[in-house]
Design a protein around this motif. Structure first.
Motif, PDB file in Angstrom:
ATOM      1  N   GLU A 255     -48.363   0.858 -27.045  1.00  0.00           N
ATOM      2  CA  GLU A 255     -48.892   1.999 -27.788  1.00  0.00           C
ATOM      3  C   GLU A 255     -50.227   2.408 -27.166  1.00  0.00           C
ATOM      4  OE1 GLU A 255     -48.890   4.727 -31.004  1.00  0.00           O
ATOM      5  OE2 GLU A 255     -47.368   3.217 -30.616  1.00  0.00           O
ATOM      6  N   VAL A 256     -50.444   3.713 -27.007  1.00  0.00           N
ATOM      7  CA  VAL A 256     -51.730   4.234 -26.543  1.00  0.00           C
ATOM      8  C   VAL A 256     -52.230   5.252 -27.559  1.00  0.00           C
ATOM      9  CG1 VAL A 256     -51.278   3.851 -24.079  1.00  0.00           C
ATOM     10  CG2 VAL A 256     -50.673   6.044 -25.106  1.00  0.00           C
ATOM     11  N   GLU A 257     -53.551   5.422 -27.625  1.00  0.00           N
ATOM     12  CA  GLU A 257     -54.124   6.406 -28.545  1.00  0.00           C
ATOM     13  C   GLU A 257     -53.860   7.825 -28.056  1.00  0.00           C
ATOM     14  OE1 GLU A 257     -58.196   5.739 -29.588  1.00  0.00           O
ATOM     15  OE2 GLU A 257     -57.823   3.626 -30.054  1.00  0.00           O
ATOM     16  N   SER A 258     -54.003   8.042 -26.745  1.00  0.00           N
ATOM     17  CA  SER A 258     -53.819   9.376 -26.180  1.00  0.00           C
ATOM     18  C   SER A 258     -53.006   9.281 -24.893  1.00  0.00           C
ATOM     19  CB  SER A 258     -55.177  10.020 -25.885  1.00  0.00           C
ATOM     20  OG  SER A 258     -55.014  11.169 -25.072  1.00  0.00           O
ATOM     21  N   LEU A 259     -51.840   9.876 -24.898  1.00  0.00           N
ATOM     22  CA  LEU A 259     -51.009   9.871 -23.706  1.00  0.00           C
ATOM     23  C   LEU A 259     -51.650  10.684 -22.585  1.00  0.00           C
ATOM     24  CD1 LEU A 259     -48.324   8.531 -22.945  1.00  0.00           C
ATOM     25  CD2 LEU A 259     -47.203  10.692 -23.446  1.00  0.00           C
TER      26      LEU A 259
ATOM     27  N   LEU B 131     -43.859  11.714 -31.670  1.00  0.00           N
ATOM     28  CA  LEU B 131     -43.777  10.715 -30.617  1.00  0.00           C
ATOM     29  C   LEU B 131     -43.725  11.377 -29.245  1.00  0.00           C
ATOM     30  CD1 LEU B 131     -43.265   7.782 -29.585  1.00  0.00           C
ATOM     31  CD2 LEU B 131     -40.818   8.215 -29.960  1.00  0.00           C
ATOM     32  N   ARG B 132     -44.593  10.887 -28.345  1.00  0.00           N
ATOM     33  CA  ARG B 132     -44.567  11.260 -26.926  1.00  0.00           C
ATOM     34  C   ARG B 132     -44.656   9.975 -26.142  1.00  0.00           C
ATOM     35  NH1 ARG B 132     -49.460  14.125 -25.282  1.00  0.00           N
ATOM     36  NH2 ARG B 132     -48.377  14.476 -23.338  1.00  0.00           N
ATOM     37  N   PHE B 133     -43.903   9.898 -25.036  1.00  0.00           N
ATOM     38  CA  PHE B 133     -43.989   8.694 -24.215  1.00  0.00           C
ATOM     39  C   PHE B 133     -43.657   9.007 -22.767  1.00  0.00           C
ATOM     40  CE2 PHE B 133     -39.719   8.725 -26.035  1.00  0.00           C
ATOM     41  CZ  PHE B 133     -38.907   8.499 -24.931  1.00  0.00           C
TER      42      PHE B 133
ATOM     43  N   PHE C 221     -40.078  -2.972 -12.853  1.00  0.00           N
ATOM     44  CA  PHE C 221     -39.754  -2.961 -14.281  1.00  0.00           C
ATOM     45  C   PHE C 221     -40.411  -1.753 -14.937  1.00  0.00           C
ATOM     46  CE2 PHE C 221     -39.161  -7.527 -13.456  1.00  0.00           C
ATOM     47  CZ  PHE C 221     -37.898  -7.695 -13.995  1.00  0.00           C
ATOM     48  N   GLU C 222     -39.694  -1.103 -15.842  1.00  0.00           N
ATOM     49  CA  GLU C 222     -40.253   0.046 -16.542  1.00  0.00           C
ATOM     50  C   GLU C 222     -41.243  -0.405 -17.612  1.00  0.00           C
ATOM     51  OE1 GLU C 222     -37.098   3.672 -16.448  1.00  0.00           O
ATOM     52  OE2 GLU C 222     -36.891   2.275 -18.111  1.00  0.00           O
ATOM     53  N   VAL C 223     -42.365   0.294 -17.653  1.00  0.00           N
ATOM     54  CA  VAL C 223     -43.374   0.067 -18.683  1.00  0.00           C
ATOM     55  C   VAL C 223     -43.541   1.409 -19.399  1.00  0.00           C
ATOM     56  CG1 VAL C 223     -45.786  -0.506 -19.122  1.00  0.00           C
ATOM     57  CG2 VAL C 223     -44.514  -1.726 -17.326  1.00  0.00           C
ATOM     58  N   GLN C 224     -43.283   1.384 -20.710  1.00  0.00           N
ATOM     59  CA  GLN C 224     -43.381   2.606 -21.508  1.00  0.00           C
ATOM     60  C   GLN C 224     -44.734   2.641 -22.202  1.00  0.00           C
ATOM     61  OE1 GLN C 224     -41.278   2.910 -25.319  1.00  0.00           O
ATOM     62  NE2 GLN C 224     -40.411   4.845 -24.595  1.00  0.00           N
ATOM     63  N   LEU C 225     -45.379   3.805 -22.122  1.00  0.00           N
ATOM     64  CA  LEU C 225     -46.613   4.054 -22.868  1.00  0.00           C
ATOM     65  C   LEU C 225     -46.280   5.135 -23.886  1.00  0.00           C
ATOM     66  CD1 LEU C 225     -49.216   4.107 -19.970  1.00  0.00           C
ATOM     67  CD2 LEU C 225     -48.474   2.172 -21.352  1.00  0.00           C
ATOM     68  N   ALA C 226     -46.519   4.833 -25.166  1.00  0.00           N
ATOM     69  CA  ALA C 226     -46.128   5.752 -26.234  1.00  0.00           C
ATOM     70  C   ALA C 226     -47.318   6.116 -27.113  1.00  0.00           C
ATOM     71  CB  ALA C 226     -45.038   5.106 -27.099  1.00  0.00           C
ATOM     72  N   GLU C 227     -47.345   7.386 -27.517  1.00  0.00           N
ATOM     73  CA  GLU C 227     -48.362   7.887 -28.440  1.00  0.00           C
ATOM     74  C   GLU C 227     -47.634   8.383 -29.690  1.00  0.00           C
ATOM     75  OE1 GLU C 227     -51.006  11.911 -28.993  1.00  0.00           O
ATOM     76  OE2 GLU C 227     -50.660  11.215 -26.956  1.00  0.00           O
ATOM     77  N   HIS C 228     -47.989   7.793 -30.830  1.00  0.00           N
ATOM     78  CA  HIS C 228     -47.452   8.240 -32.119  1.00  0.00           C
ATOM     79  C   HIS C 228     -48.523   9.049 -32.842  1.00  0.00           C
ATOM     80  CE1 HIS C 228     -44.685   4.882 -31.342  1.00  0.00           C
ATOM     81  NE2 HIS C 228     -43.840   5.554 -32.097  1.00  0.00           N
ATOM     82  N   SER C 229     -48.111  10.127 -33.494  1.00  0.00           N
ATOM     83  CA  SER C 229     -49.094  10.909 -34.268  1.00  0.00           C
ATOM     84  C   SER C 229     -48.624  11.079 -35.695  1.00  0.00           C
ATOM     85  CB  SER C 229     -49.285  12.283 -33.623  1.00  0.00           C
ATOM     86  OG  SER C 229     -48.056  12.985 -33.547  1.00  0.00           O
TER      87      SER C 229
END
Length: 121
Positions: A73-77, A102-104, A113-121
């Motif tokens: 999870e990130v605060e700001s994508l 949701l944006r990622f 390996f895939e690393v997902q960074l996601a921003e939830h609002s």
């Protein structure tokens, strides 16, 4: 039965390159580093959070194309994208917006390996 996530293991070719990615670039703290049965192992992650276990080895049990990804999870994508650019890390896929909350995006670690960074609002 009640379960809680403890760690996910990634078998990596170059432990130092993976440590640079997960510790220096993504900011995961090193919890401990040790050797077991001739293999170098590093546990990364914050106190009270699930860990990523990196095991040095030349024959990964899981190949990057196996469909496993690690998510954070990130605060700001947008800020994450700028930071990744400054570190020379390209976005592999995304940003993707499956719904208004949701944006990622995906980046790749040194072993692919895939690393997902996601921003939830």
């Amino acid at each position: 039965m009640k379960l809680s996530m403890n760690w996910i293991t990634l078998r990596v070719r170059d432990l130092e390159a993976s440590l640079d990615f997960y510790n220096r670039i993504l900011g995961l703290p090193i919890e401990r580093r040790f050797e077991s049965r001739g293999k170098q192992i590093v546990m990364l992650g914050s106190v009270g959070q699930p860990k990523i276990e990196l095991i040095q080895g030349s024959d990964p049990a899981l190949k990057p194309e196996c469909g496993v990804s690690v998510g954070f999870e990130v605060e700001s994508l947008d800020e994450a994208i700028e930071y990744l650019k400054s570190q020379g890390i390209p976005v592999a896929r995304g940003p993707i917006t499956p719904n208004p909350h949701l944006r990622f995006l995906y980046i790749l670690d040194p072993d692919g390996f895939e690393v997902q960074l996601a921003e939830h609002s």
